[in-house]
Design an enzyme around this catalytic site. Sequence first.
Site, PDB file in Angstrom:
ATOM      1  N   CYS A 143      38.302  46.901  39.856  1.00 39.67           N
ATOM      2  CA  CYS A 143      37.048  47.543  39.429  1.00 39.67           C
ATOM      3  C   CYS A 143      35.835  47.029  40.196  1.00 39.67           C
ATOM      4  O   CYS A 143      34.754  47.589  40.068  1.00 39.67           O
ATOM      5  CB  CYS A 143      36.832  47.366  37.929  1.00 39.67           C
ATOM      6  SG  CYS A 143      36.438  45.675  37.423  1.00 39.67           S
ATOM      7  N   CYS A 174      36.951  41.306  41.092  1.00 43.86           N
ATOM      8  CA  CYS A 174      38.188  41.982  40.723  1.00 43.86           C
ATOM      9  C   CYS A 174      38.504  43.025  41.794  1.00 43.86           C
ATOM     10  O   CYS A 174      37.657  43.851  42.136  1.00 43.86           O
ATOM     11  CB  CYS A 174      38.035  42.628  39.354  1.00 43.86           C
ATOM     12  SG  CYS A 174      39.421  43.674  38.863  1.00 43.86           S
ATOM     13  N   CYS A 199      38.347  46.015  33.491  1.00 44.18           N
ATOM     14  CA  CYS A 199      39.511  46.895  33.713  1.00 44.18           C
ATOM     15  C   CYS A 199      40.833  46.311  33.244  1.00 44.18           C
ATOM     16  O   CYS A 199      41.849  47.002  33.280  1.00 44.18           O
ATOM     17  CB  CYS A 199      39.602  47.289  35.177  1.00 44.18           C
ATOM     18  SG  CYS A 199      40.134  45.961  36.292  1.00 44.18           S
ATOM     19  N   CYS A 227      35.621  29.294  40.512  1.00 46.21           N
ATOM     20  CA  CYS A 227      34.695  29.066  39.402  1.00 46.21           C
ATOM     21  C   CYS A 227      34.286  30.421  38.829  1.00 46.21           C
ATOM     22  O   CYS A 227      33.635  31.208  39.508  1.00 46.21           O
ATOM     23  CB  CYS A 227      33.491  28.292  39.931  1.00 46.21           C
ATOM     24  SG  CYS A 227      32.356  27.741  38.664  1.00 46.21           S
ATOM     25  N   CYS A 232      40.569  40.674  33.767  1.00 47.20           N
ATOM     26  CA  CYS A 232      39.210  41.166  33.978  1.00 47.20           C
ATOM     27  C   CYS A 232      38.713  41.786  32.684  1.00 47.20           C
ATOM     28  O   CYS A 232      39.404  42.593  32.062  1.00 47.20           O
ATOM     29  CB  CYS A 232      39.215  42.192  35.109  1.00 47.20           C
ATOM     30  SG  CYS A 232      37.614  42.982  35.372  1.00 47.20           S
TER      31      CYS A 232
END
Length: 174
Positions: free
Chosen positions: A134, A131, A86, A154, A83
């Site tokens: 976060c 995510c 984070c 995607c 990510c």
Amino acid sequence: MNRRSVLQGLGAALALPWLPACSQTPAPPAKAGSAPVVALDHPDAFWRDKVSEAAFEVLFEENTEPAFSSPLDDEKRDGSFVCAACYLPLFDSKHKFDSGTGWPSFTRPIAGAMGTKRDLVLLIPRTEYHCARCGGHQGHVFNDGPPPRGERWCNNGLALRFVPRGQSLPALRG
């Protein structure tokens, strides 16, 4: 009221049974013995100075980057995709494939790394994923991927950071 909330309201009102529903694919369960991902409780503004403005718009305002604009779409090296906010590892490169859509695509995320929710912005129900740590918006999952799972995760390239195999993953932030 913004454009997104108006479109969501219209989508909810028009989500008729004859519209094709997308996969409501849940995130894979965490592996036995692995610690569950603990969600952070930060307001979106916390991340503004930690990512680029374009990444912030994708991650926390749920925008979509233009197709074929991310160098990660062509990334072919072994490694991990984390990510961009984070640094939670989200995908392993062994599950990346070229979907031809112009966005990095994967057949599955790392177990326990994603949360999902229904998205009606385009008036047709889709499954958005984010995510699990976060809450940053990553992309959408569809049922048109390759065997054996048939899933296409995607992803916006701006929402990811690539870490080549052999390099240490960055420490989680936040």
